[in-house]
Design a protein around this motif. Sequence first.
Motif: not given
Length: 353
Positions: A76, A78, A82, A123-125, A145-148
């Motif tokens: 991932y 970030l 972060e 920011g969690y999906d 993965y782009q993001g949290k």
Amino acid sequence: NEYKSYLSFIMSCIVKKLNDASLQSKLGCSVLLGAVVGDAAARPLHWIYDIAQLKSFISGYEDTPEFFHVSKAPYYSLEIGENSCFWDISESVLKGLADGKEYNLDAVCQSIEEYFKPGNSNGYDLKGKLDYLAKMKAGTASMPYQGKWLSSSIIEFAKNYKENKKPYGGSTIKESDGFSACLPIVCKYYKDPDFEIKIDETTNILSSWPTAVSHSKVACLLTRELLLNSSFDVLSIKSKIKDQYPDVVKSIEAVEDCISKNMDHVEAVNQVFGSACAYPGCFQGALHAFLTSSSFEEGVRKTIKAGGDNCGRSLFVGAMSALKYGADNIPCNWIERTKNAEVTVENSIKAFN
């Protein structure tokens, strides 16, 4: 220059808030500031298990791998500064305490659920993560993965909490997530007569695997001892836990063995303890880094360079080191680069005053 001025302003705000805080707030702030900074410092190089590859990434930056200028984490990505999910679990519980919730099991569960629930602002999906995992399984995912990165412990907890299936923590969750959840509880209730009940309940929210539970609880006991006495001899915890946690005593003895052989930290983590997220290795790696270092920076830096789950270990190393050496020995430029540093201090003062 504007950015540097902004960072200086943030630091002055943090220092003022710490100076105005009560003693318990200062101690709690120290623990959590150390943890959030330690985790953020490791985050760009998180979960790299190929040590040769990690060494190639940091070539020329061996002495300063913290806050690496580009995210090289394979799973991932970030922005620099972060935090990983390990700290965000701590933040979810801290936020609940800062909002005035006194301890009870359901209040802690609600804080975690609120922080990570669908549609959250943190920011969690969950759906995006599950879709991505399906693509990984099919070999069609574009990494990283782009993001949290939402941890398995939170996914398992959410399912069990919704179904009221206790303990909420998964029986196959082997990571340090339970300790992350406990850390703010430790800071607030370390003098409480029901302290051990609280950390047992909180640990089991995110993991019920016996080895994870025992090592998480001893990590909490170590943190409590350092809160009570920053000069506490960490290895003396063995005599206090030998009857209740004999498995953790064995884990600590393995750390002592590596120290007695003067084994390099990277070698100890990768050849003896294991660099993955699971206990007991995560506990052992953090303890070895702490015991073989003489400053906050040294402990976190060697943890980063050992690879694997260096965020989970750096969080614990940072928490212990901030107590041993004092929050004023956390490098100012590290605090400045940690995006959640100021809000952590604010929430700590609200929670612990």
